[in-house]
Design a protein around this motif. Sequence first.
Motif, PDB file in Angstrom:
ATOM      1  N   VAL A   1       5.138  19.625  -2.687  1.00  0.00           N
ATOM      2  CA  VAL A   1       4.129  19.370  -3.715  1.00  0.00           C
ATOM      3  C   VAL A   1       4.757  19.391  -5.103  1.00  0.00           C
ATOM      4  O   VAL A   1       4.064  19.161  -6.098  1.00  0.00           O
ATOM      5  N   ASP A   2       6.047  19.663  -5.169  1.00  0.00           N
ATOM      6  CA  ASP A   2       6.768  19.646  -6.441  1.00  0.00           C
ATOM      7  C   ASP A   2       7.226  18.219  -6.735  1.00  0.00           C
ATOM      8  O   ASP A   2       8.424  17.925  -6.851  1.00  0.00           O
ATOM      9  N   ILE A   3       6.253  17.341  -6.826  1.00  0.00           N
ATOM     10  CA  ILE A   3       6.543  15.915  -7.000  1.00  0.00           C
ATOM     11  C   ILE A   3       5.328  15.253  -7.647  1.00  0.00           C
ATOM     12  O   ILE A   3       4.181  15.643  -7.405  1.00  0.00           O
ATOM     13  N   ASP A   4       5.582  14.269  -8.475  1.00  0.00           N
ATOM     14  CA  ASP A   4       4.534  13.443  -9.060  1.00  0.00           C
ATOM     15  C   ASP A   4       4.505  12.128  -8.301  1.00  0.00           C
ATOM     16  O   ASP A   4       5.332  11.232  -8.529  1.00  0.00           O
ATOM     17  N   LEU A   5       3.567  12.020  -7.371  1.00  0.00           N
ATOM     18  CA  LEU A   5       3.520  10.840  -6.507  1.00  0.00           C
ATOM     19  C   LEU A   5       3.140   9.570  -7.260  1.00  0.00           C
ATOM     20  O   LEU A   5       3.268   8.475  -6.715  1.00  0.00           O
ATOM     21  N   THR A   6       2.679   9.710  -8.489  1.00  0.00           N
ATOM     22  CA  THR A   6       2.340   8.506  -9.255  1.00  0.00           C
ATOM     23  C   THR A   6       3.566   7.899  -9.925  1.00  0.00           C
ATOM     24  O   THR A   6       3.531   6.740 -10.357  1.00  0.00           O
ATOM     25  N   ASN A   7       4.650   8.667 -10.014  1.00  0.00           N
ATOM     26  CA  ASN A   7       5.841   8.170 -10.709  1.00  0.00           C
ATOM     27  C   ASN A   7       7.138   8.343  -9.931  1.00  0.00           C
ATOM     28  O   ASN A   7       8.112   7.630 -10.194  1.00  0.00           O
ATOM     29  N   GLU A   8       7.172   9.281  -9.000  1.00  0.00           N
ATOM     30  CA  GLU A   8       8.391   9.540  -8.252  1.00  0.00           C
ATOM     31  C   GLU A   8       8.272   8.946  -6.854  1.00  0.00           C
ATOM     32  O   GLU A   8       7.188   8.921  -6.271  1.00  0.00           O
ATOM     33  N   PRO A   9       9.384   8.498  -6.295  1.00  0.00           N
ATOM     34  CA  PRO A   9       9.315   7.877  -4.965  1.00  0.00           C
ATOM     35  C   PRO A   9       9.075   8.898  -3.869  1.00  0.00           C
ATOM     36  O   PRO A   9       9.507  10.050  -3.958  1.00  0.00           O
ATOM     37  N   LEU A  10       8.345   8.454  -2.840  1.00  0.00           N
ATOM     38  CA  LEU A  10       8.167   9.277  -1.639  1.00  0.00           C
ATOM     39  C   LEU A  10       9.492   9.461  -0.917  1.00  0.00           C
ATOM     40  O   LEU A  10       9.740  10.496  -0.295  1.00  0.00           O
ATOM     41  N   GLY A  11      10.318   8.468  -0.945  1.00  0.00           N
ATOM     42  CA  GLY A  11      11.598   8.494  -0.250  1.00  0.00           C
ATOM     43  C   GLY A  11      12.255   7.144  -0.345  1.00  0.00           C
ATOM     44  O   GLY A  11      11.850   6.286  -1.148  1.00  0.00           O
ATOM     45  N   THR A  12      13.270   6.960   0.448  1.00  0.00           N
ATOM     46  CA  THR A  12      14.013   5.707   0.450  1.00  0.00           C
ATOM     47  C   THR A  12      13.716   4.943   1.738  1.00  0.00           C
ATOM     48  O   THR A  12      13.756   5.507   2.832  1.00  0.00           O
ATOM     49  N   GLY A  13      13.414   3.664   1.585  1.00  0.00           N
ATOM     50  CA  GLY A  13      13.100   2.841   2.740  1.00  0.00           C
ATOM     51  C   GLY A  13      14.335   2.435   3.513  1.00  0.00           C
ATOM     52  O   GLY A  13      15.477   2.682   3.101  1.00  0.00           O
ATOM     53  N   SER A  14      14.116   1.798   4.622  1.00  0.00           N
ATOM     54  CA  SER A  14      15.216   1.367   5.478  1.00  0.00           C
ATOM     55  C   SER A  14      16.087   0.309   4.800  1.00  0.00           C
ATOM     56  O   SER A  14      17.222   0.079   5.215  1.00  0.00           O
TER      57      SER A  14
ATOM     58  N   GLY B   1      17.109   0.673   1.766  1.00  0.00           N
ATOM     59  CA  GLY B   1      17.886   1.373   0.747  1.00  0.00           C
ATOM     60  C   GLY B   1      17.209   1.476  -0.592  1.00  0.00           C
ATOM     61  O   GLY B   1      17.752   2.085  -1.522  1.00  0.00           O
ATOM     62  N   ASN B   2      16.009   0.942  -0.717  1.00  0.00           N
ATOM     63  CA  ASN B   2      15.282   0.996  -1.984  1.00  0.00           C
ATOM     64  C   ASN B   2      14.258   2.125  -1.989  1.00  0.00           C
ATOM     65  O   ASN B   2      13.703   2.466  -0.935  1.00  0.00           O
ATOM     66  N   PRO B   3      13.989   2.694  -3.159  1.00  0.00           N
ATOM     67  CA  PRO B   3      12.972   3.744  -3.230  1.00  0.00           C
ATOM     68  C   PRO B   3      11.587   3.176  -2.918  1.00  0.00           C
ATOM     69  O   PRO B   3      11.278   2.035  -3.275  1.00  0.00           O
ATOM     70  N   VAL B   4      10.773   3.991  -2.240  1.00  0.00           N
ATOM     71  CA  VAL B   4       9.409   3.600  -1.883  1.00  0.00           C
ATOM     72  C   VAL B   4       8.444   4.510  -2.626  1.00  0.00           C
ATOM     73  O   VAL B   4       8.529   5.742  -2.524  1.00  0.00           O
ATOM     74  N   TYR B   5       7.528   3.889  -3.352  1.00  0.00           N
ATOM     75  CA  TYR B   5       6.537   4.635  -4.116  1.00  0.00           C
ATOM     76  C   TYR B   5       5.189   4.589  -3.391  1.00  0.00           C
ATOM     77  O   TYR B   5       4.938   3.699  -2.563  1.00  0.00           O
ATOM     78  N   LEU B   6       4.336   5.545  -3.734  1.00  0.00           N
ATOM     79  CA  LEU B   6       3.013   5.597  -3.106  1.00  0.00           C
ATOM     80  C   LEU B   6       2.257   4.292  -3.307  1.00  0.00           C
ATOM     81  O   LEU B   6       1.593   3.800  -2.386  1.00  0.00           O
ATOM     82  N   LYS B   7       2.358   3.716  -4.496  1.00  0.00           N
ATOM     83  CA  LYS B   7       1.628   2.471  -4.772  1.00  0.00           C
ATOM     84  C   LYS B   7       2.095   1.318  -3.877  1.00  0.00           C
ATOM     85  O   LYS B   7       1.348   0.360  -3.649  1.00  0.00           O
ATOM     86  N   ASP B   8       3.319   1.447  -3.355  1.00  0.00           N
ATOM     87  CA  ASP B   8       3.851   0.390  -2.489  1.00  0.00           C
ATOM     88  C   ASP B   8       3.199   0.369  -1.114  1.00  0.00           C
ATOM     89  O   ASP B   8       3.246  -0.665  -0.424  1.00  0.00           O
ATOM     90  N   ILE B   9       2.652   1.486  -0.681  1.00  0.00           N
ATOM     91  CA  ILE B   9       2.118   1.566   0.683  1.00  0.00           C
ATOM     92  C   ILE B   9       0.615   1.859   0.716  1.00  0.00           C
ATOM     93  O   ILE B   9       0.029   1.941   1.794  1.00  0.00           O
TER      94      ILE B   9
END
Length: 925
Positions: free
Chosen positions: A587-600, A602-610
């Motif tokens: 929960v130490d994350i801002d999901l509106t600006n920080e990526p959830l993780g890296t996709g297959s 190699g690019n960062p994936v943001y909440l807005k992307d999914i």
Amino acid sequence: MADTFHTRSQLDVDGKSYRYASLPKLGERFDIGHLPYSMKILLENLLRHEDGVAVLPRHIEAVAKWDAKAEPDTEIAFMPARVVLQDFTGVPCVVDLAAMRDAVVKLGGRPEQINPLIPSELVIDHSVQVDVFGRADALDLNGRIEFERNRERYGFLRWGQKAFENFKVVPPNTGIVHQVNLEHLARVVMAGDHDGEAWAYPDTVFGTDSHTTMINGIGVLGWGVGGIEAEAAMLGQPSSMLIPQVVGFKLTGKLPEGSTATDLVLTVTQMLRKHGVVGKFVEFFGDGLRHLPLADRATVGNMAPEYGATCGIFPIDAESLTYLRLSGRDEAQIALVEAYAKAQGLWHEPGAAEASYSSVLTLDMGDVRPSLAGPRRPQDRVLLEDVKENFRDNLDPLIAHRGPAAEHVPAVADYKEEGGDQPQAKRLAAKPVSNITLDDVQHQLCDGSVVIAAITSCTNTSNPAVMLGAGLLARNAVAKGLKAAPWVKTSLGPGSLVVTDYLQKAGVLDDLEKLGFFVVGYGCTTCIGNSGPLPEAVSKGIAENDLAVASVLSGNRNFEGRIHPEVKMNYLASPPLVVAYAIAGTVDIDLTNEPLGTGSDGNPVYLKDIWPSNKEIGDFIARTIGPEMFHKNYADVFKGGTRWNNIESPDGELYAWDDASTYIKNPPYFDGMTMDVGSIDDIRGARVMGIFGDSITTDHISPAGSIKKDSPAGRFLQSRGVQPADFNSYGSRRGNDDVMVRGTFANIRIKNLFFDGEEGGNTLYFGAPGSNEAKPEKMSIYDAAMKYKADGVSTVVFAGKEYGTGSSRDWAAKGTNLLGIKAVIAESFERIHRANLVGMGVLPLQFRDGENAKSHGLDGTETVDITGLDDGKAKAAKVVATRTDGSRVEFSANVLLLTPKEVEYFRHGGLLHYVLRQLAAKETS
């Protein structure tokens, strides 16, 4: 039934005729057109039950002339059409009814006098725990464990189903009580036979779970009551209540893209908590209703206990009929609902004149933004963009004992796939960190790590928009190559079998499973603390550095110690956000600006992307949900499966109690009871059992979670040969008073202010009168209570604001009674708990405004006298606290016996004693 105002009328629907108490006919005498929908329901209830005793013409006139601005001061008797129970609260109800059968026989009556007189339906949904998760066979294995743990309780309920008339049981693995109530049990308009005539009348309901208010979403007036009040209703006794104020909540606009019904209800909860609606009805109206599906309305109605209202109700309208048709209700029943609602002036049309309300709040739903609530109260809404800051703001008090505040370090954004000697991704939130190994791969836990992500609770699992939203988000995440963080315990507890069907039909259940969200059971699971054990490595990691880890769940409550004893921070969120935080792992994350993780790729994936669009979700709802699902899953809803039908249960009108049982026991409430009625006497020489602060919940008073090995209840069970592995939960053992009284005030997070903020259910025992002990002895509240009872010493409790909020657990009052606590003096009470205390013969007293234990300088070492009760006639009592040096503190406290009927109950020693004497008197007269 009397008919002073000549309102008896006839309604013809599809060739059938029904008698009904006509509100329009009453409207010829009184101006009732301005009354809120909920007040019209109360008014009809009085008209139909006018009997010259409990309901008089003056009661009807008082509601007909309701003054929206007046403070409640007129008592009325309300009789629900039916009762709904869940098994945690339902088992003690059936235990009480069985005990009352024994008691009424001893008083000269017959067993069959104790029998539900109105439809009473129990749904077994609270007993399944998340022991197994993240695998395809989790549902089956958790079900097997559930039946093994609860075989004795389930056998008892099967006896009740056979022994009592008007009592039905929905077996395990069917759904959550409130969702089953909404999808199948609710009639909206009842049709019943009275004195040989067919009658139509509003469906109203008492439920032994505070979230009974979910049914308000379809226009059914209902609310949560304590088990003892529900039992009285089952036995034909009306409930006394003051004519309430009604707060209007005007909804305009519609939810914007990216916002969900969960975000709406968290916003509504925050607004209404701030406004103050305890003891009031809340009624939703406005043009926004046309954009609010029934499931969203049910979500808002569900959380009335969280915003503090008795109910949060919506009117009957075209959307109500659409839902009845969608959920497979009979067309004849739907026709009756429409005809009756229109005949009575209960039908809502867009643009209709607004009713009069005690006060009005307005919300443009277009302003609702993605939100969570936490980390410890449902009314503490936090915008999604502010969760990271909220976590850090709330962290320091939880880690203060560890020394200087831990240094925050940047989060590690991405992680690699499992395999070989490459470490799985880890996201660091704050030092210190604990190294843990899962499946031979090392990870790091830290403050803020999400260790539980649960799609759970009737609040959200009843709502296709957020459930399919979670499934579509999972589909999009899987397509991007994202996975849930491996230290997260993931679970999916659908609210009913129908939910699983439409997730499968939509093709998203597989995607949820790929992220670890396998179906674990059909019940309340994590929301009520049945989250099950964390993986051993995770538990050890938390303990190693006393980490402040988090859970994210789609529940309705997140009180301290409720979700899991090892998890200190708990956030309520929509199901899609639960999935998102499972991926993030912190929960130490801002999901509106920080990526959830890296996709297959190699690019960062943001909440807005999914995140799925509202249109996509709506299209899936239209394509996947239909009446055939409801027909199939509710065709034999009371029959149950092989496991249920193979459980042995006794026969006979009287239950064959087993003295060796640690689950089911004949309670001591009626021991030595006679037909003589007592009086309300002053309390003298009482000791203080505890001084508690604000927001002491029924979770604190009567926990429903795990039983600790070294707790009084744990020691008792071990003395009876029960091993810790077989303890089950407090909730599952509510049918045994020996266990439950030991669990009262035993929550690991409760703070008795005797000990300067120290957690745990302890107190100070000052010895027997005249013992002149030099130093009081610290011990558990249960042990001290038993010593005081042996000494013949009464005890009292002091508390702050909102005492008894949370679930409507009758054991919070029953346990208080059995501990020998005679009075609770608080700054304010939650409505149901105050009524429960009265029903169990514990006196609720309220400090005058601005006063509390601290303002009077009380520290718990005093002896307390409460005088001037005048056999219940007094509105205020004199409290005298005598210190050890002989000095005295005197103050007045309001006596919260609010109606003449409550005074009568109290004189009898409690509501059940009153009912028993009434029934026995009829038999012997």
